[in-house]
Design an enzyme around this catalytic site. Structure first.
Site, PDB file in Angstrom:
ATOM      1  N   ASP A 309      29.245  52.841  19.950  1.00 26.75           N
ATOM      2  CA  ASP A 309      29.971  53.511  19.803  1.00 26.75           C
ATOM      3  C   ASP A 309      31.310  52.796  19.176  1.00 26.75           C
ATOM      4  O   ASP A 309      30.961  51.594  18.775  1.00 26.75           O
ATOM      5  CB  ASP A 309      30.772  54.068  21.115  1.00 26.75           C
ATOM      6  CG  ASP A 309      31.478  54.978  21.577  1.00 26.75           C
ATOM      7  OD1 ASP A 309      32.589  55.110  20.630  1.00 26.75           O
ATOM      8  OD2 ASP A 309      31.338  55.993  22.610  1.00 26.75           O
ATOM      9  N   ASP A 426      34.593  61.963  16.249  1.00 26.18           N
ATOM     10  CA  ASP A 426      34.707  61.909  17.731  1.00 26.18           C
ATOM     11  C   ASP A 426      36.189  62.093  18.027  1.00 26.18           C
ATOM     12  O   ASP A 426      37.022  61.722  16.826  1.00 26.18           O
ATOM     13  CB  ASP A 426      34.174  60.990  19.002  1.00 26.18           C
ATOM     14  CG  ASP A 426      34.520  61.031  20.300  1.00 26.18           C
ATOM     15  OD1 ASP A 426      35.080  62.386  20.975  1.00 26.18           O
ATOM     16  OD2 ASP A 426      34.576  60.132  21.111  1.00 26.18           O
ATOM     17  N   GLU A 429      39.848  66.346  18.173  1.00 24.43           N
ATOM     18  CA  GLU A 429      40.428  67.720  18.662  1.00 24.43           C
ATOM     19  C   GLU A 429      41.818  68.333  17.775  1.00 24.43           C
ATOM     20  O   GLU A 429      42.736  69.551  18.030  1.00 24.43           O
ATOM     21  CB  GLU A 429      40.821  68.081  20.371  1.00 24.43           C
ATOM     22  CG  GLU A 429      39.216  67.848  21.165  1.00 24.43           C
ATOM     23  CD  GLU A 429      38.833  66.736  20.720  1.00 24.43           C
ATOM     24  OE1 GLU A 429      37.637  66.463  21.208  1.00 24.43           O
ATOM     25  OE2 GLU A 429      39.562  66.071  20.523  1.00 24.43           O
ATOM     26  N   ARG A 509      32.229  66.129  18.092  1.00 22.56           N
ATOM     27  CA  ARG A 509      33.263  66.862  19.339  1.00 22.56           C
ATOM     28  C   ARG A 509      34.141  67.910  18.889  1.00 22.56           C
ATOM     29  O   ARG A 509      33.271  69.145  19.922  1.00 22.56           O
ATOM     30  CB  ARG A 509      34.060  65.659  19.813  1.00 22.56           C
ATOM     31  CG  ARG A 509      33.837  66.097  21.600  1.00 22.56           C
ATOM     32  CD  ARG A 509      34.450  65.172  22.169  1.00 22.56           C
ATOM     33  NE  ARG A 509      35.889  64.828  22.250  1.00 22.56           N
ATOM     34  CZ  ARG A 509      36.442  63.909  22.858  1.00 22.56           C
ATOM     35  NH1 ARG A 509      36.438  62.882  23.576  1.00 22.56           N
ATOM     36  NH2 ARG A 509      37.948  64.019  22.862  1.00 22.56           N
ATOM     37  N   ASP A 525      32.425  64.748  27.208  1.00 19.44           N
ATOM     38  CA  ASP A 525      32.007  63.932  28.467  1.00 19.44           C
ATOM     39  C   ASP A 525      31.998  63.787  30.025  1.00 19.44           C
ATOM     40  O   ASP A 525      32.842  64.661  30.333  1.00 19.44           O
ATOM     41  CB  ASP A 525      33.359  62.717  28.070  1.00 19.44           C
ATOM     42  CG  ASP A 525      33.308  62.497  26.939  1.00 19.44           C
ATOM     43  OD1 ASP A 525      32.817  61.963  25.960  1.00 19.44           O
ATOM     44  OD2 ASP A 525      34.537  62.115  26.165  1.00 19.44           O
ATOM     45  N   HIS A 583      23.428  58.372  26.704  1.00 17.53           N
ATOM     46  CA  HIS A 583      24.800  57.856  26.332  1.00 17.53           C
ATOM     47  C   HIS A 583      25.780  57.907  28.079  1.00 17.53           C
ATOM     48  O   HIS A 583      25.802  58.946  28.441  1.00 17.53           O
ATOM     49  CB  HIS A 583      25.586  59.042  25.621  1.00 17.53           C
ATOM     50  CG  HIS A 583      26.884  58.593  25.173  1.00 17.53           C
ATOM     51  ND1 HIS A 583      27.030  57.095  24.465  1.00 17.53           N
ATOM     52  CD2 HIS A 583      27.948  59.036  25.102  1.00 17.53           C
ATOM     53  CE1 HIS A 583      28.206  56.830  24.529  1.00 17.53           C
ATOM     54  NE2 HIS A 583      28.375  58.300  24.045  1.00 17.53           N
ATOM     55  N   ASP A1309      11.586 126.848   9.434  1.00 21.21           N
ATOM     56  CA  ASP A1309      11.969 125.768  10.647  1.00 21.21           C
ATOM     57  C   ASP A1309      12.218 125.955  11.865  1.00 21.21           C
ATOM     58  O   ASP A1309      12.422 127.626  11.672  1.00 21.21           O
ATOM     59  CB  ASP A1309      13.848 125.592   9.253  1.00 21.21           C
ATOM     60  CG  ASP A1309      14.080 124.094  10.688  1.00 21.21           C
ATOM     61  OD1 ASP A1309      13.607 122.840  11.127  1.00 21.21           O
ATOM     62  OD2 ASP A1309      15.334 123.692   9.768  1.00 21.21           O
ATOM     63  N   GLU A1312       9.422 125.365  16.936  1.00 18.34           N
ATOM     64  CA  GLU A1312       8.958 124.422  17.513  1.00 18.34           C
ATOM     65  C   GLU A1312       8.518 125.018  19.398  1.00 18.34           C
ATOM     66  O   GLU A1312       7.395 125.209  19.537  1.00 18.34           O
ATOM     67  CB  GLU A1312       9.580 123.047  18.589  1.00 18.34           C
ATOM     68  CG  GLU A1312       9.982 122.601  17.592  1.00 18.34           C
ATOM     69  CD  GLU A1312      10.067 122.653  16.145  1.00 18.34           C
ATOM     70  OE1 GLU A1312       9.932 122.160  15.190  1.00 18.34           O
ATOM     71  OE2 GLU A1312      11.643 122.910  16.543  1.00 18.34           O
ATOM     72  N   ASP A1406      13.389 115.420  10.763  1.00 17.78           N
ATOM     73  CA  ASP A1406      14.674 115.293  10.698  1.00 17.78           C
ATOM     74  C   ASP A1406      14.650 114.271  10.317  1.00 17.78           C
ATOM     75  O   ASP A1406      15.478 113.269  11.665  1.00 17.78           O
ATOM     76  CB  ASP A1406      16.123 115.760  11.575  1.00 17.78           C
ATOM     77  CG  ASP A1406      15.999 117.621  11.018  1.00 17.78           C
ATOM     78  OD1 ASP A1406      16.018 118.074  11.987  1.00 17.78           O
ATOM     79  OD2 ASP A1406      15.588 117.799   9.712  1.00 17.78           O
TER      80      ASP A1406
END
Length: 1759
Positions: A309, A426, A429, A509, A525, A583, A1309, A1312, A1406
């Site tokens: 580190d 690190d 931000e 980070r 952290d 860590h 058609d 059914e 279809d």
């Protein structure tokens, strides 16, 4: 406005609600806004421009007064909509990866996005289902300079993502939770505050279907996102624009893949980075670092990486090292490398302004200042100064090219000084210990905006820079959250400079979408407590969504002193973090494993699970490869795999590696039991290899101090490697496989392998599959340097019994393994399989226990132990997926009485076993006494029939062709039948092999009034057929799948019963013999497959009437079946041409224009259709005013060789105000279906397409409203086609209409029959409800609505031709009818039943315009080949939705080889005919259709052979190559007859079976792979624009020689349209060709019929076509199928025949001597004599020779 849908009008504090025009209403519920928006707020749409149906490109805005909306479908699964200021440029994120795709999406934007105008709002829909996914109309859009707000209602509460925060659970709480998003250096301590990354992305799982979508807001300003119970989401951001991407997926995993396609797929890390890692902040000295390394080496801990580190630095300054405490740091990497380990160090962005020790200049600062590399104050000049670890600092502006150059240079300099292997960044931000700067921040709208999101401290510049600071990309206000992202981009350039072609690792980070393309991330952290170990799992799962799979938490915690219990449990679970690092922080006790003592439980447990990690690193590395190439997740939530199980949606204390490894850690102190969830699969314990008993339930898992739960999913093959203490050494060890069998005794897996280091990926990629055997197959071996790597061990889990034999096959060598190499504890040890080569490892398998038959099959009803036992059944829970818990006892069913045997069959009575109660279906009493008849119809066919002898029951009135006399000779029969007494069953055995192909002596046989069930064991798991249902594969999956059968107007879909009913299947026996079984029953039914293997039939009426045919080949099965039900009709020759149709032609001019364009493009085309558009208000036999020119157009087209087909539906409108002869005459002749007299005798009215007269339908209304509204849809009556007088009425109506509009065929058609209301108008069916909702309801589509859903009431009455009344309940599936016209034309019907093929063809309904429908159409065609309907095909390019260009072109290529080849699409979709795209599309269509037309003589011959012999036309490969078991599963290719192999491109890469091997085939966009089989002769004819003209061209032959130089073929030829068994002018011609040494022999044999010239010589028919010229082209290659182009007038010969010597013309014998071309002129006469005028040359000589030879047809014709 409901409380849950209130959207906060004033999220900050204050009392200004009324001033904002918002609603004020205090409530006593927590978090519900008191001040909320009304529905009248927002914007109004003023104008819309839409030049592109797929959306507006960003560079062409459609301007509105204040704001502009751009919306576009960027891909088929990605919608972008962007809202911005019309007049003022605002900040937009400069993302390096996101670009607008070049390809046009497959569907218009209107199918996905709807805009409401006042107030403005958007609704995003799923285009397939129209389900609303993201609806902003719930609240107004707010767009101010520094406050942008958008709310949207969502379809479910299953919301995942948004970050970076600590989410205590993976699925979001939608109870008014607000999450700020703004990068921040903060502790992840469980609050709702913002953390290091910026991720405005969420995924929403819609429901159990798995359908999911993701929403990404591309905005980097500070924001907050509120989730509320509606469910809904509200975004509030303080800058930029609203730039949304909505990503659609069929599964959660697919959504992630779509998101990563957008932002960039993750980097594949180096192999060594997957090893375990150690770090801590402030070791104090390099010596302490080394002591840590040594003590962990000493305990043999698997361990690859050591960190330092910021304590290694001089005074925490970047690019320096402490010359005192870390003096030997430059050599530290070498120290680690000696033992195969790696070194990683840290850098922060902030650069100290102070000098180095001894007042030496700090070069990094000085050079950066000179380069103007720093972030500046608001003046744009003065570097902003803050404070971080080294004290006073400046901050690099990584968005500046000057800064990037400086950063790269500094890193290169430092790398030359201190060796290391990777970089950790690190504090980016960006973090500062000052509030804004050392001067503070000015008070202005950037530092103090009017609205501040709910960020930590409520202050924009808290622990960071002033918001008015300047960077190259803009104000820090806008780009703050991009600081880490820009640092990653700069660092990637630095790493490339230093490491070159070697892969390295970056760990950041702070992050933003797209960071995963370059870097991994850790969860920050954290602290050493039990909360943080829990919260790490949701964090990892979220970063999987965000595209950062290289993720993990600090193991054992960063802050605080850990405990042994916590650290031990954390080391266990951390061994399965993708990024696995221990860590901790300075000032706390060391927590590396070895510090706890070599013999500690922690060390032993850590070693155990790290050893497992290292064993499985090949699997983990493969997962990273899949993430890198396809966007799959690595660490995966259970809901991604088991989304249909709602219990998995909230599981976040467990996780998966990929699909197959389940990790269940202990996350609470001092506990040894975890409440784990076991998903619905088989799971094997990794430590014990035991099968977990629990399944799809929560389970108390015992995990003592040294254990975590680790389970392998059944169906997985995991690649492994013998572990070592580092990956450097483990990569040299043997590989292995863990094979975990699933319920079907199958598994699959894959392995990616490369050198682990190189940036350019050259790789070895292997797929492994298992069924009864295991094969390791190299699919891509670009990486060759495998270093002698071998497979050492293969473990197979789930083998039910010890294998009696294990063999290893390598090439042609087969080795039986010795017993000492096989251990049966589910472990099979196989030695020395070299990676990179192909092997087959096979073992014999014992039988599986799948003998239970379901006693409680009702879908939607859950059996309990009590309800089960009430039926007399057994109850026993099981872990087998799909296996019933409630099942029949062994003797449940009937018992046989006296058997009366005869030479022709046998009869017997059977009695129900009375010891068991009722079958448990109220309203369906059991029938105790039944009669059985077995009849031996022929040597290859038998029938067995079971019925009630006491009460007449309905039997199917379809006539079958059975022999007049049975086969009484037992010696001739291929089968033997045995009756089993208790329980009763029929066993049918094939005598030649002894195989039992039917054995119904299993428990569960039930025969009640409205429920009949019978089960039988099958001869194998290879079953084909049953329909009509969309199937994913041609061979059925026997893993407890149930298929309903009931004719319905239902587009194809998974498990959806469609238009036809075909209770017929073909079974393949393990001996490669085939048989077929028909259940002649027309009631609603289902069939269930299970892995026994067995099948269960369930029907709700009629009797059991089975017919079985014995083959023994698959082709003979179809021949015998069609002999029984009727041979297929021979369609007219012209009907084999290409056909065009669409629903939605506006008028006859559209058809005329289409015809003109097709002719101009030269595209072969024979048939034009008219859909219901041509009808006035959709009335049969009535022409629409817009189509008044159609009769003349049709006459003109027919005069030019075209044909015309129009559509008819059965339903006849009954609300006409003017005379409507069709209805009036039908009413007069009593042709319509009515209620039984006792129920009223009136017509059973429905509603279908016909509209009422004098109305205009408002098509903007939803469908149900259009149907139900009295003014729109007319009442419709349905003809009863069983009645003879109905057929006469129908035929007369057609004849009358023919007088006004000529046609050549009919398209039937909606038969059914389909109705748009359920049962009848009003929905109230008369009579017993048991018929509409029977006691047992098969699993049909919308079964909860009853059998009458979308059709007639089951109580409707019809009459058979003999006058017998029948219920529609019994004959519904037979509502198909026959049309007879004067010439042989074509009838195409949607609904079918066995025997329909005698009269009609069929299209597959279809379908949808999607890629999957291409391969599904092949499966459908092959199934209808089984069903005896060879004239079949699918709507090319799809009926529903918009076709995509490439897909439609590939479909045209495939569809050119459908027997019924028609391009057809639906109303509202763009045209998709070949001339609607571009010239390239038209040319490719023309080319492939030219091939079809060239081969029409061959196709017509196949149709004739189907008509006369029952042969298949579209033929599965297994029909020709049944001895090759690989063909038993081939369903992406098919044959035309025996000789033409069609391999269409349906995916990016296609494979073809050639001589038992799979080969990759190139498939450019204008190409389809066709291969002619050696040994066959194909007749052909030059193509023309339609068959009228092509039939006038000469015929030719393609002769494809087999290995012995022989070929044969046949041709059927007639006038193409005559009717009758003995067709005039018909001729059958058979060819045999033998090309051998010294001669070429062609024999032409006449077929049945008279002399050619006798019948039609008056027309000159044969003299003009068949006999005028025949060209023979010879093809010879020594392989099965020969590729042949057919696009030119004179197709080339691909290779010469075998060498031979022609002594008449050649003076010497070169390497190849043969005839290139033979041109035969056939002289037709009454005598069977043929003369050949030959014109040929030798292969080696340019000399042409001519001559004449005449011979009798009976002799060989020799050249």
């Amino acid at each position: 406005i409901p409380h849950a849908e209130r959207v906060d009008c004033f999220p900050d504090t204050g009392d200004k609600c009324a001033a904002r025009g918002c609603c004020w209403s205090p409530v006593d519920q927590a978090n519900v806004p008191w001040c909320y928006f009304s529905t009248s707020h927002g914007y109004t749409v003023m104008s819309v421009e839409n030049p592109n149906p797929y959306g507006n490109p960003p560079n062409r805005p459609s301007v509105c007064p204040s704001l502009t909306l751009h919306a576009e479908m960027q891909t088929a699964n990605r919608l972008r909509f962007k809202i911005f200021d019309s007049k003022k440029q605002r900040y937009e994120v400069p993302h390096e990866h996101m670009n607008i795709p070049n390809n046009k999406p497959s569907s218009p934007i209107r199918e996905t996005l709807e805009i409401t105008h006042q107030p403005f709002g958007l609704r995003v829909r799923r285009k397939e289902s129209k389900k609303v996914l993201f609806d902003t109309t719930m609240a107004p859009l707010v767009f101010a300079d520094q406050y942008l707000q958008l709310s949207a209602r969502l379809p479910s509460h299953n919301i995942y993502g948004l970050g970076e925060h600590v989410h205590k659970q993976y699925r979001h709480d939608t109870n008014w939770k607000t999450w700020p998003i703004f990068t921040r250096d903060a502790f992840p301590n469980g609050g709702t505050h913002n953390l290091y990354g910026h991720y405005p992305f969420f995924l929403c799982l819609e429901d159990e279907s798995g359908k999911s979508f993701g929403v990404f807001l591309m905005n980097s300003n500070a924001m907050e996102v509120t989730l509320q119970p509606a469910p809904a989401v509200t975004y509030r951001t303080i800058g930029g624009i609203l730039d949304f991407y909505v990503l659609f997926g069929d599964t959660p995993e697919q959504v992630v893949q779509e998101f990563l396609e957008l932002i960039g797929r993750p980097v594949i890390p180096p192999y060594w980075s997957l090893g375990f890692q150690l770090s801590r902040w402030n070791y104090g000295s390099l010596e302490e670092v080394k002591r840590t390394v040594e003590r962990n080496r000493a305990v043999d801990l698997p361990y690859d990486i050591q960190y330092t580190d910021i304590d290694y630095m001089e005074d925490k300054k970047d690019f320096t090292y402490d010359k005192n405490l870390f003096a030997d740091l430059p050599q530290f990497a070498d120290y680690l490398h000696e033992k195969g380990q790696r070194y990683i160090l840290i850098l922060d962005p902030a650069i100290a302004t102070s000098k180095l020790q001894g007042d030496a200049p700090y070069g990094s600062y000085d050079r950066g200042t000179a380069k103007k590399a720093w972030v500046t104050e608001s003046d744009g000049k003065t570097p902003l100064v803050g404070a971080v670890w080294p004290g006073e600092t400046v901050f690099p502006d990584y968005t500046s090219t000057n800064c990037i150059d400086w950063w790269v240079d500094e890193y290169v300099r430092f790398s030359q000084e201190v060796k290391h292997d990777a970089l950790w960044i690190d504090m980016n931000e960006v973090a500062s210990f000052d509030q804004g700067s050392n001067k503070g921040c000015e008070v202005n709208n950037l530092n103090n905006p009017p609205f501040t999101p709910n960020i930590l401290d409520g202050l924009m510049y808290s622990k960071t820079l002033c918001m008015d600071a300047k960077q190259a990309w803009g104000n820090h206000y806008d780009v703050h959250s991009l600081y880490g992202y820009s640092m990653v981009l700069a660092t990637e350039k630095a790493l490339e400079r230093v490491f070159g072609e070697n892969r390295t690792l970056m760990l950041t980070r702070s992050s933003f979408p797209g960071v995963g393309k370059y870097s991994g991330h850790w969860l920050g952290d954290n602290a050493a407590n039990w909360n943080d170990i829990k919260w790490a799992i949701p964090g990892m799962l979220e970063f999987g969504l965000f595209g950062v799979p290289y993720i993990g938490a600090d193991i054992c915690g960063f802050f605080g002193n850990t405990t042994e219990d916590l650290c031990r449990r954390w080391m266990q679970v951390g061994a399965f973090y993708p990024f696995s690092r221990n860590h901790n922080a300075e000032g706390y006790k060391p927590q590396d494993p070895a510090v706890f003592g070599e013999n500690s439980t922690l060390v032993q447990s850590s070693k155990h699970y790290l050893t497992i990690r290292y064993t499985l690193l090949p699997y983990l590395y493969t997962l990273f490869y899949k993430a890198h190439t396809t966007g799959e997740t690595v660490v995966r939530p259970l809901m991604h795999e088991f989304y249909s199980d709602s219990a998995s949606w909230t599981v976040d204390r467990q996780f998966l590696w990929g699909k197959h490894l389940l990790v269940t850690p202990v996350l609470d102190p001092w506990t040894d039991t975890v409440r784990a969830y076991i998903p619905d699969a088989l799971w094997y314990d990794y430590d014990t290899w035991d099968l977990v008993k629990a399944r799809k339930q929560h389970f108390d898992m015992y995990l003592p101090a040294d254990k975590l739960g680790l389970h392998i999913r059944g169906g997985a093959i995991l690649p492994t490697q013998t572990p070592a203490v580092t990956t450097t050494y483990s990569r040299r060890n043997p590989m292995g496989l863990i094979v975990a069998l699933d319920d079907n005794q199958r598994a699959a897996g894959e392995l990616f392998w490369d050198d682990g280091d190189s940036r350019g990926i050259a790789f070895f990629y292997c797929d492994s599959f298992i069924c009864v055997c295991l094969s390791t197959c190299v699919t891509h071996a670009g990486y060759k340097d495998l270093g002698g790597l071998v497979f050492g061990e293969i473990k197979v889990l789930g083998v039910p019994q010890p294998p009696p034999l294990v063999t290893v096959t390598h090439g042609n060598t087969v080795t039986n393994l010795n017993e000492n190499k096989i251990r049966y504890d589910a472990v099979k040890k196989v030695s020395a399989l070299i990676v990179g080569e192909s092997y087959l490892v096979a073992w014999q398998r014992g039988g599986a226990e799948y003998q239970r038959f379901d006693c409680y099959p009702q879908k939607g009803q859950v059996a309990t132990e009590d309800s089960c036992k009430a039926r007399g059944c057994l109850w026993e829970p099981t872990t087998r997926s799909g296996a019933p818990w409630c099942f029949y006892p062994e003797d449940y069913g009937y018992g046989a009485n006296i058997i009366n045997e005869a030479d022709s069959g046998m009869t017997l009575d059977i009695t129900r076993n009375g010891k068991y109660g009722s079958s448990g279906l109220p309203g369906s009493p059991d029938i105790d006494q039944l009669r059985v008849e077995v009849r031996y119809h022929s040597e290859h066919m038998l029938q067995f029939k079971i019925w009630d002898p006491s009460n007449k029951r309905y039997e199917v009135p379809v006539p079958l062709s059975v022999p007049a006399t049975p086969e009484t000779s037992e010696a001739k029969r291929l089968y033997k039948v045995v009756i089993t007494n208790r329980p009763f069953g029929i066993k049918v055995m094939r005598k030649s092999t002894g195989t039992t192909i039917w054995d119904s002596a299993v428990p569960g046989f039930t025969f009640s009034d409205m429920f009949i069930q019978v089960s039988t064991r099958l001869s194998s798991e290879y079953v084909y057929g049953f329909g009509e249902t969309e199937h994913q594969t041609y061979r059925h999956n026997l893993n407890y799948h149930t298929w309903g059968m009931f004719a319905k107007d239902q587009p194809p879909g998974d498990k959806k019963n469609c238009y036809g009913v075909h209770p017929f299947h073909m079974g393949l026996e393990t001996t490669a013999h085939a048989h077929g079984v028909l259940l002649l029953n027309s009631n609603a039914m289902d069939v269930t497959f299970q892995p026994t293997p067995s099948i269960t039939y369930r029907t709700i009426g009629g009797i059991l009437d089975f017919y079985m045919v014995l083959g023994p080949t698959p082709e003979m099965v179809v021949q015998q079946y069609t002999e029984l039900i009727g041979r297929p009709v021979l369609p007219a020759y012209w009907s084999l041409g290409f056909q065009l149709c669409r629903y939605g032609y506006a008028n006859d001019k559209e058809i005329e224009d289409l015809y003109r364009d097709m002719v101009a493009a030269g595209i072969p085309y024979d048939v034009q259709y008219a859909d219901i558009d041509y009808m006035d208000r959709q009335l049969n036999f009535v022409l629409d005013p817009e189509f008044t020119g159609l009769p003349a157009l049709v006459n003109r087209m027919r005069g030019e060789g075209m044909r015309f087909i129009f559509i008819l539906d059965p339903a006849i409108a009954g609300n006409e105000t003017k005379p409507y002869p069709a209805f009036d005459r039908g009413l007069e002749q009593n042709v319509f279906i009515k209620w039984p007299k006792e129920l009223g005798d009136g017509i059973v009215w429905g509603k279908v397409w016909p509209d009422r007269p004098n109305v205009t339908v408002d098509e903007s209304l939803d469908w149900d409203t259009q149907v139900e509204v009295w003014l729109y849809r007319a009442y419709a009556a349905f003809p009863d086609f069983f009645r003879n007088h109905t057929a006469k009425w129908w035929l007369q109506e057609i004849k009358d209409f023919y007088e006004s509009l000529k046609f050549d065929g009919l398209w039937i058609d909606m038969n059914e029959p389909a109705s748009f209301v359920h049962g009848t108008v009003g929905g109230k069916c008369l009579g017993s409800d048991l018929l509409e909702n029977p006691p047992y309801m098969p699993p049909l589509d919308a079964m909860e609505n009853g059998l009458n859903h979308k059709t007639l009431c089951m109580n409707s009455q019809q009459f058979l031709s003999d006058g017998t009344p029948v219920r529609h309940y019994d004959v519904h599936n037979l509502y198909v009818f026959i049309i007879v016209t004067g010439k042989r034309g074509v009838v195409v019907t949607r609904s079918t039943y066995p025997s329909s093929g005698k009269w009609a063809g069929h299209w597959l309904g279809d379908n949808n315009s999607s890629w999957d429908q291409l391969y599904k159409s092949i499966i459908g065609m092959m199934e209808f080949s089984l069903f005896g309907i060879p004239y079949t095909g699918a709507d090319i390019c799809g009926f529903f939705n918009t076709a995509e260009y490439e897909m439609c072109l590939r479909w045209m290529q495939l569809g050119a080889f459908y027997p019924y080849s028609r391009n057809h699409n639906g109303k509202g979709s763009p045209r998709q005919d070949p001339v609607s795209w571009n010239s390239t599309f038209a040319e490719a269509s023309r080319d492939v259709l030219n091939i079809r037309y060239t081969l029409l003589p061959y196709l017509y011959t196949l149709m004739f052979e189907a008509h006369t012999s029952g042969n298949t036309v579209v033929r599965p490969l297994l029909h020709e190559f049944v001895e090759d078991r690989a063909t038993w599963d081939v369903d992406r290719q098919f044959l035309w007859g025996p000789a033409l192999l069609i391999t269409p491109a349906m995916e990016p890469a296609e494979v073809l079976q050639v001589r038992g091997k799979m080969v990759n085939m190139p498939t450019p966009l204008d190409h389809i792979n066709l291969h002619v089989r050696g040994g066959y002769i194909l007749p052909w004819q030059k193509a023309e624009n339609n068959t009228k003209f092509s039939r006038q061209n000469p015929l030719g032959l393609i002769v494809a020689l087999d290995d012995s130089g022989f070929a044969h073929g046949s041709l059927f030829w007639d006038d193409g349209e005559g009717i009758g068994e003995c067709r005039t002018s018909a001729a059958g011609v058979q060819y045999n060709a033998l090309f051998g040494l010294g001669s070429v022999c062609v024999q032409i044999k006449r077929g049945r019929g008279r002399e050619m010239t006798e019948e039609r010589s008056d027309r000159g028919y044969y003299s003009n076509s068949l006999c005028s010229r025949m060209e023979i082209r010879s093809l010879h290659q020594t392989r099965s199928f020969i590729p042949t182009p057919l696009l030119s007038d004179n197709p080339p010969i691909l290779s010469p025949p075998p060498p031979h010597t022609n002594t008449h013309t050649c003076t010497h014998t070169p390497a190849f001597v043969s005839c290139v071309r033979l041109l035969f002129k056939l002289r037709c006469s009454l005598s069977p004599r043929v003369c050949f005028h030959y014109h040929s040359r030798c292969w080696s000589s340019p000399q042409w020779l001519s001559g004449c030879y005449c011979a009798s047809v009976s002799k060989s014709l020799t050249h």
